[in-house]
Design a protein around this motif. Structure first.
Motif, PDB file in Angstrom:
ATOM      1  N   UNK A 170       0.839  -1.201   0.000  1.00  0.00           N
ATOM      2  CA  UNK A 170       0.000   0.000   0.000  1.00  0.00           C
ATOM      3  C   UNK A 170       0.875   1.252   0.000  1.00  0.00           C
ATOM      4  N   UNK A 171       1.960   1.216   0.759  1.00  0.00           N
ATOM      5  CA  UNK A 171       2.889   2.345   0.801  1.00  0.00           C
ATOM      6  C   UNK A 171       3.460   2.622  -0.594  1.00  0.00           C
ATOM      7  N   UNK A 172       3.817   1.563  -1.319  1.00  0.00           N
ATOM      8  CA  UNK A 172       4.386   1.726  -2.656  1.00  0.00           C
ATOM      9  C   UNK A 172       3.366   2.330  -3.625  1.00  0.00           C
ATOM     10  N   UNK A 173       2.113   1.907  -3.516  1.00  0.00           N
ATOM     11  CA  UNK A 173       1.092   2.457  -4.413  1.00  0.00           C
ATOM     12  C   UNK A 173       0.855   3.942  -4.138  1.00  0.00           C
ATOM     13  N   UNK A 225      12.678  -2.638 -12.109  1.00  0.00           N
ATOM     14  CA  UNK A 225      12.636  -3.365 -10.845  1.00  0.00           C
ATOM     15  C   UNK A 225      11.658  -2.710  -9.862  1.00  0.00           C
ATOM     16  N   UNK A 226      11.355  -3.463  -8.796  1.00  0.00           N
ATOM     17  CA  UNK A 226      10.437  -2.982  -7.761  1.00  0.00           C
ATOM     18  C   UNK A 226      11.058  -1.809  -7.007  1.00  0.00           C
ATOM     19  N   UNK A 227      10.213  -1.059  -6.347  1.00  0.00           N
ATOM     20  CA  UNK A 227      10.661   0.132  -5.632  1.00  0.00           C
ATOM     21  C   UNK A 227      11.635  -0.235  -4.519  1.00  0.00           C
ATOM     22  N   UNK A 228      11.313  -1.272  -3.738  1.00  0.00           N
ATOM     23  CA  UNK A 228      12.195  -1.666  -2.642  1.00  0.00           C
ATOM     24  C   UNK A 228      13.569  -2.080  -3.164  1.00  0.00           C
ATOM     25  N   UNK A 229      13.602  -2.663  -4.367  1.00  0.00           N
ATOM     26  CA  UNK A 229      14.859  -3.079  -4.980  1.00  0.00           C
ATOM     27  C   UNK A 229      15.711  -1.857  -5.311  1.00  0.00           C
ATOM     28  N   UNK A 249      10.440   7.037  -6.079  1.00  0.00           N
ATOM     29  CA  UNK A 249      11.233   6.676  -7.251  1.00  0.00           C
ATOM     30  C   UNK A 249      12.083   7.848  -7.723  1.00  0.00           C
ATOM     31  N   UNK A 250      11.518   9.050  -7.715  1.00  0.00           N
ATOM     32  CA  UNK A 250      12.270  10.238  -8.105  1.00  0.00           C
ATOM     33  C   UNK A 250      13.374  10.544  -7.101  1.00  0.00           C
TER      34      UNK A 250
END
Length: 557
Positions: free
Chosen positions: A343-346, A415-419, A353-354
Motif C-alpha cells: 500500500x505504501x508503494x502504491x 525493478x520494484x521500488x524496494x529493490x 522513485x524520483x
C-alpha cells in the motif's frame, strides 16, 4: 497511483551478491577492535585447549561458549578476524530469512522480499555484521523466540509448546548477551490483552511447566560446562554476565535527562535508516483501518507493535545504554514495514522513485569526486595496513561507479521500488566507506604489525609471553601466535619459568614477580610505538644463588 513491478530472480541474485561482497570486503579490511578481541581470545583458547576450557589471556571470563562454538563450526576451525565475524554475517542472514518467511506467511510473496531487504540492509544491521560481537546473534535468537511463541499460540493454541520454544530461544539469547534478554520477551507480554489476556497465562500450568523444563535444561548445560572443564575455575557459565546490561543512567544535572532520552530516540531511529521512512506505517492510525481487512489480520500488527513500543520506550528511559541494544527490534519493524509496503508503494511510489534517482545521481558525483582524491594517496608511501585500506577504497569506488552507470539502464528501472531503494543504499555505503578507508591517519597503527614485531623479537612461537606493559593489548595478543597471559598483579616464583618473555613498558618489568631480584632482564626488541605509548619485549633469566655467588641460568641474547 504507482504500479509495482515484480523483481526477477536474476536481479535478486545480483543484489544479494553485491551486498554480501561488500560485507565480506569490509570484514576483511578492518582489524579487530578491543571489544571484539574478548570473544576472539575465547575462541582461540577453545580451539587449542578444548571446547569446555574458558580462558582469555589466562583469566576466566563470565561468558558462555556458544558464540565461539558457532564461529569454529561455521569457519571449519579457522581462527582469524574474518572467520570470527562470520557468525554475525550468518546471524544477519538468519534474521533476513525469518523476516522473509514471516512476511510471506502473513502477507504473501509481495511482502516477503521487502522484509528480507529491510531486515538486512539497515545502517545498524550492516555495521554489526562487520563486528565479531553478540548483537546480531542475540537478535536472531529473539526473532526465533517471538515468531515461535506467536505462531504456535495463535495457530494451534498449544500454549505449553508456545511458551517452551519462546523461553528456550530467549534463554539462548540470554546465554549470549546476558539475563536481561528475558525482559525483551516477558515485558511486552505484560501489555498484551487482545485477543487473549497473556498476563493471566503467565501463572497458568503451561507457562510454569515450560519455564521449569527450560530451567532444567539450563542446569544440565551448566553441569556439563562444569564437569567437562579441566577445573572448576576454568568452567564456562551459561549466562554471559560480563556483557554490559541496561543500567540506570546517572546523568550530570547540567546535561539533562530529557536531552539524553531524546538523543537516544534519534539515534535509534537513525540506526534503522533508510527503512525508518517506511516503518512508520506500522504506527500510523490511517493504516490501522487497512490492517483489519488485510490477509494478515490485525493480531500480527498488534503483536509486533506492542513488542516494538514497549521495548523502545523502556530503553528510552535508560538512554545511557547504547541504541544498538535495540537490534532485536529489526525483526518486528521489518515485518510490519513489509506487510504495509504494498500500500505504501502504491501511494508514494512515484515520489520515492524520483528521490532514489536523485540520490543515485548525487552519489555518482560523490564517487567521482572521491576518485580524484584517492590518486595522490596511491602515489605516496604507505604502510601495509594503509595500502590495504586504499585498495579497498579503490575497489568500492570503481564498483560504485560501474554499478551507478548500470542503474540508468531500463533493466534497473523495471525493478520494484524496494529493490531500487536497496541498491541506492548499497551505493551510498560504497561512497561513505570508500571515504572512510581513505582516512589514512587512522590506519597508521596496525595491530598485526605490532604482533609481528613481537614475534620477530622472540623468534620462538612455543614460548609463553606475559603482558605486563600496563596496556591491555588484547587485539595485538590475538594476532600474536604465542600463548599469552595478561598480568596485573605480581606472580609467585612458582608460577613462572626460569626463562620468561615479557611485554613491558620502557622500564624493566621487575615487578612481574614477587621476588623482584629473581630475574636478570634484557630488552630483546627495539621500542615499539603504540599510538602515544611505548612498549618493549624483555627476556628474563633467573638468577641462581650458589655458594654466595650469583649466576645466570641462561645467557641473554
Amino acid at each position: 497511483m504507482y504500479n509495482e513491478k515484480n523483481t526477477k530472480p536474476l536481479a535478486l541474485i545480483v543484489l544479494l551478491t553485491v551486498f554480501f561482497s561488500y560485507i565480506s570486503l569490509e570484514n576483511y579490511s578492518y582489524e579487530l577492535t578491543n571489544r571484539e578481541s574478548t570473544l576472539s581470545h575465547i575462541t582461540r583458547h577453545i580451539s587449542e585447549q578444548g571446547f569446555f576450557e574458558n580462558s582469555m589471556l589466562g583469566e576466566q571470563t563470565q561468558r558462555s561458549p556458544f558464540f565461539a562454538w558457532l564461529s569454529l563450526f561455521f569457519s571449519g576451525g579457522q581462527i582469524n578476524h574474518f572467520s570470527l565475524r562470520l557468525v554475525s554475517v550468518i546471524s544477519l542472514i538468519g534474521i533476513g530469512l525469518i523476516s522473509f518467511f514471516s512476511a510471506k506467511r502473513f502477507g504473501g510473496i509481495k511482502s516477503s522480499w521487502p522484509a528480507l531487504v529491510f531486515s538486512m540492509t539497515s545502517v545498524a544491521a550492516v555495521n554489526m555484521s562487520t563486528r565479531a560481537e553478540e548483537g546480531l546473534l542475540t537478535a536472531f535468537f529473539m526473532s526465533c523466540a517471538w515468531l515461535s511463541w506467536y505462531s504456535i499460540s495463535r495457530k494451534s493454541k498449544r500454549w505449553f509448546k508456545a511458551w517452551f520454544w519462546g523461553v528456550f530461544f530467549t534463554s539462548l539469547a540470554a546465554s549470549v548477551n546476558g539475563p536481561h534478554m528475558y525482559l525483551f520477551f516477558y515485558l511486552p507480554t505484560l501489555f498484551m490483552n487482545r485477543p487473549t489476556d497473556v498476563r493471566k497465562r503467565l501463572v497458568m500450568l503451561p507457562h510454569l511447566s515450560a519455564v521449569s523444563f527450560n530451567v532444567l535444561i539450563i542446569i544440565a548445560v551448566q553441569y556439563i560446562f562444569t564437569n567437562f572443564a579441566s577445573s572448576r575455575d576454568l568452567a564456562f557459565t551459561y549466562f554471559s554476565t560480563d556483557v554490559t546490561p541496561p543500567q540506570r543512567p546517572d546523568f550530570p544535572f547540567d546535561e539533562g535527562y530529557f536531552k539524553a532520552s531524546i538523543k537516544f530516540a534519534f539515534n535509534s531511529l537513525s540506526y534503522y535508516l533508510p527503512w525508518t521512512f517506511i516503518a512508520w506505517t506500522g504506527f500510523c492510525e490511517a493504516y490501522r483501518l487497512i490492517e483489519k481487512t488485510s490477509e494478515a489480520g490485525p493480531e500480527i500488527f498488534r503483536f509486533m507493535r506492542r513488542i516494538t513500543c514497549v521495548i523502545f520506550f523502556t530503553f528510552m528511559f535508560y538512554p545511557e545504554t547504547n541504541a544498538y541494544s535495540l537490534l532485536p527490534l529489526i525483526y518486528p519493524l521489518s515485518v510490519m514495514a513489509a506487510l504495509h509496503y504494498p500500500i505504501y508503494a502504491r501511494r508514494y511510489g512515484k515520489f520515492i522513485n524520483k528521490v532514489v534517482q536523485v540520490l543515485i545521481i548525487f552519489n555518482f558525483i560523490s564517487l567521482a569526486v572521491i576518485a580524484t582524491m584517492i590518486y595522490p594517496l596511491l602515489n605516496q608511501e604507505n604502510t601495509n595496513y594503509q595500502s590495504l585500506h586504499l585498495n579497498t577504497a579503490l575497489i568500492l569506488i570503481i564498483s560504485g561507479i560501474v554499478i551507478s552507470i548500470l542503474t540508468f539502464f531500463k533493466m534497473f528501472k523495471r525493478q520494484a521500488l524496494w529493490y531500487k531503494i536497496a541498491f541506492a543504499l548499497i551505493l551510498i555505503y560504497f561512497s561513505v566507506d570508500s571515504a572512510r578507508h581513505m582516512r589514512l591517519e587512522e590506519f597508521e597503527y596496525s595491530q598485526k604489525h605490532t604482533a609481528r614485531l613481537i614475534e620477530q623479537s622472540i623468534k620462538d612461537q612455543s614460548q609463553k609471553v606475559y603482558n605486563f606493559s600496563g596496556l591491555e593489548l588484547r587485539p595485538e595478543l590475538f594476532y600474536l601466535k604465542n600463548n599469552t597471559q595478561q598480568v596485573i598483579d605480581p606472580l609467585e616464583p612458582s608460577e613462572l619459568e626460569d626463562s620468561i618473555y615479557v611485554i613491558g613498558s620502557e622500564s624493566k618489568p621487575v615487578r612481574i614477580c614477587t621476588d623482584s631480584v629473581r630475574y636478570k632482564w634484557g630488552a630483546i626488541s627495539e621500542p615499539i610505538h603504540i599510538k602515544n605509548k611505548v612498549i618493549k619485549v624483555y627476556k628474563g633469566d633467573v638468577v641462581l644463588i650458589k655458594n654466595g655467588e650469583t649466576k645466570q641460568s641462561n645467557s641473554l641474547p
